[in-house]
Design an enzyme around this catalytic site. Structure first.
Site, short mmCIF file in Angstrom:
data_model
loop_
_atom_site.label_atom_id
_atom_site.label_comp_id
_atom_site.label_asym_id
_atom_site.label_seq_id
_atom_site.Cartn_x
_atom_site.Cartn_y
_atom_site.Cartn_z
N GLY A 16 0.83 -1.20 0.00
CA GLY A 16 0.00 0.00 0.00
C GLY A 16 0.87 1.25 0.00
NE ARG A 77 -2.32 -4.21 -1.83
CZ ARG A 77 -1.94 -3.72 -0.65
NH1 ARG A 77 -1.00 -4.29 0.04
NH2 ARG A 77 -2.52 -2.63 -0.15
CG ASP A 108 2.63 -6.79 7.52
OD1 ASP A 108 2.16 -6.26 6.50
OD2 ASP A 108 1.95 -7.44 8.33
CB THR A 131 2.41 0.79 6.10
OG1 THR A 131 1.03 0.55 6.40
CG2 THR A 131 3.20 0.45 7.34
CG ASP A 133 -2.23 0.02 7.80
OD1 ASP A 133 -3.01 0.94 7.51
OD2 ASP A 133 -2.08 -1.01 7.11
CG ASP A 135 0.61 -2.66 10.30
OD1 ASP A 135 1.49 -1.99 9.75
OD2 ASP A 135 -0.14 -3.44 9.68
NE ARG A 177 -3.17 -4.13 5.78
CZ ARG A 177 -2.54 -4.88 4.89
NH1 ARG A 177 -3.23 -5.46 3.92
NH2 ARG A 177 -1.27 -5.06 4.95
P1 ATP Z 1 0.50 -2.38 3.48
O1 ATP Z 1 0.70 -2.79 4.92
O2 ATP Z 1 0.50 -0.92 3.33
O3 ATP Z 1 -0.61 -3.06 2.79
P2 ATP Z 1 2.40 -4.38 2.59
O4 ATP Z 1 3.84 -4.27 2.24
O5 ATP Z 1 2.06 -5.18 3.81
O6 ATP Z 1 1.84 -2.88 2.68
P3 ATP Z 1 1.36 -6.49 0.89
O7 ATP Z 1 0.49 -6.43 -0.32
O8 ATP Z 1 0.94 -7.34 2.03
O9 ATP Z 1 1.59 -4.97 1.33
O10 ATP Z 1 2.80 -7.01 0.42
C1 ATP Z 1 3.47 -6.40 -0.70
C2 ATP Z 1 4.04 -7.46 -1.60
O11 ATP Z 1 5.04 -8.21 -0.90
C3 ATP Z 1 3.05 -8.53 -2.08
O12 ATP Z 1 2.26 -8.07 -3.16
C4 ATP Z 1 4.00 -9.63 -2.50
O13 ATP Z 1 4.55 -9.39 -3.77
C5 ATP Z 1 5.12 -9.51 -1.45
N1 ATP Z 1 4.89 -10.53 -0.40
C6 ATP Z 1 4.04 -10.48 0.63
N2 ATP Z 1 4.07 -11.62 1.35
C7 ATP Z 1 4.97 -12.42 0.74
C8 ATP Z 1 5.46 -13.75 0.98
N3 ATP Z 1 5.02 -14.47 2.02
N4 ATP Z 1 6.38 -14.24 0.11
C9 ATP Z 1 6.83 -13.51 -0.93
N5 ATP Z 1 6.41 -12.28 -1.20
C10 ATP Z 1 5.49 -11.73 -0.39
#
Ligand code: ATP
Length: 328
Positions: A16, A77, A108, A131, A133, A135, A177
């Protein structure tokens, strides 16, 4: 500083988007330039690593972006990165560009991906928490949180004007979230009569008791701030139950939504992003890897990515108590 452990790094924004990601990118690119480290920007997060979307960046590539919300590198994503075959492609593209270090700016999920990628292929990585959030463990605040909080506060202030004029009860949903940081702090800052967050056990009975107390205290309009991850139910269900319990109330629901992600970053977010972007590059140069740069008690700290994604910052229960005391 001794000889740098990295010579050519990649930087990307992922997950995000959050206000201040651009300021973090600017800090990474300019710190790298200062220390004569080559820097490549990767567009659209892990998708860009897989699709070979690398661009050489220098100090002028990041001019005038410190004030801008969103991310000029764009975010994504990436489902493909969750598979080994996708990560293999990403690795080959890194090798073809001579990348020996990465800075990933995200939440995360982004860090989980970074940790797996490092463990599989050994390219050094330092995370920067971006982020709204808040978190992420290992930093007091994440980049974007302060701006989102102020956006939520300003929106709720405006809702208060109309709530007061019409003697209405407003339920306002804010983002976060599974975390209630935005709800708790925006609720306290706007004088909400109740704040519903996933970290505390809420009940309809307690909420009704709050309304009864507010009535007795002579309040004619009220705002309840609800975190999007609230466990009691959706904001619409909570508003409906309240309407049944208090048929005379003129109840409205407002879901603030994505406005909380946008806008020019606050001063606090720009400063945080600048410090963490700089800290991430310096960390890589010192040979650190699989860690996240964060700010705790105003000091730069590096936390293992594993802890950053597994552990949690607790909600300040004292803030909840204060908000209750001040609401009536
Ligand atoms: P926000 O908290 O703002 O949503 P985020 O970094 O947590 O941000 P996610 O969509 O959960 O957003 O993760 C970003 C990208 O990281 C995912 O689209 C994916 O490409 C990669 N990713 C997440 N989890 C995994 C995993 N277990 N293994 C490999 N890649 C991952």
């Amino acid at each position: 500083m001794n000889e740098s452990a990295v010579k050519r790094i990649a930087v990307f924004t992922s997950g995000g988007d959050a206000p201040g990601m651009n300021a973090a990118l600017r800090a990474v690119v300019r710190t790298a330039s200062h220390y004569n480290i080559d820097c490549y920007g990767v567009r659209e997060g892990y998708n860009g690593l897989i699709n070979n979307d690398f661009t050489r960046m220098g100090p002028r590539s990041v001019k005038n972006i410190i004030t801008e919300g969103g991310t000029i590198l764009k975010s994504a994503r990436s489902l493909e990165f969750k598979n080994k075959a996708g990560r293999q492609k990403a690795y080959e593209n890194c090798v073809s560009h001579g990348i020996d270090g990465m800075v990933c700016i995200g939440g995360d999920g982004t860090f989980k991906g970074a940790k797996i990628f490092y463990e599989e292929f050994g390219i050094k990585v330092v995370g920067v928490p971006g982020t709204i959030d808040n978190d992420i463990f290992g930093t007091d605040n994440t980049i974007g949180y302060d701006t989102a909080l102020n956006t939520a506060m300003e929106a709720i202030d405006k809702i208060r004007d109309t709530a007061t004029s019409h003697n209405r009860v407003f339920f306002v949903e804010v983002m976060g979230r599974d975390a209630g940081f935005i709800a708790l702090n925006s609720g306290l800052a706007t004088g909400a009569i109740d704040i519903l967050i996933p970290e505390k056990k809420d009940s309809i009975e307690d909420l009704f008791a709050t309304f009864e107390r507010a009535e007795k205290a002579g309040k004619s309009s009220s705002i309840v701030v609800v975190a999007e991850g609230e466990k009691l139910g959706s904001i619409y269900d909570i508003a409906k139950a309240t309407q049944q319990g208090f048929p005379d109330y003129d109840i409205r629901v407002a879901v603030l939504g994505h406005i909380q992600r946008g806008g020019s970053p606050s001063c606090a977010d720009r400063v945080l992003a600048s410090r963490l972007g700089h800290g991430a590059v310096v960390g890589l140069m010192e040979g650190r890897t699989n860690v996240m740069a964060g700010l705790k008690s105003n000091k730069l700290v590096y936390t293992p990515i594993e802890d950053a994604v597994k552990k949690h910052n607790d909600i300040d229960q004292h803030l909840l108590k204060i908000s209750e005391i001040l609401a009536i």
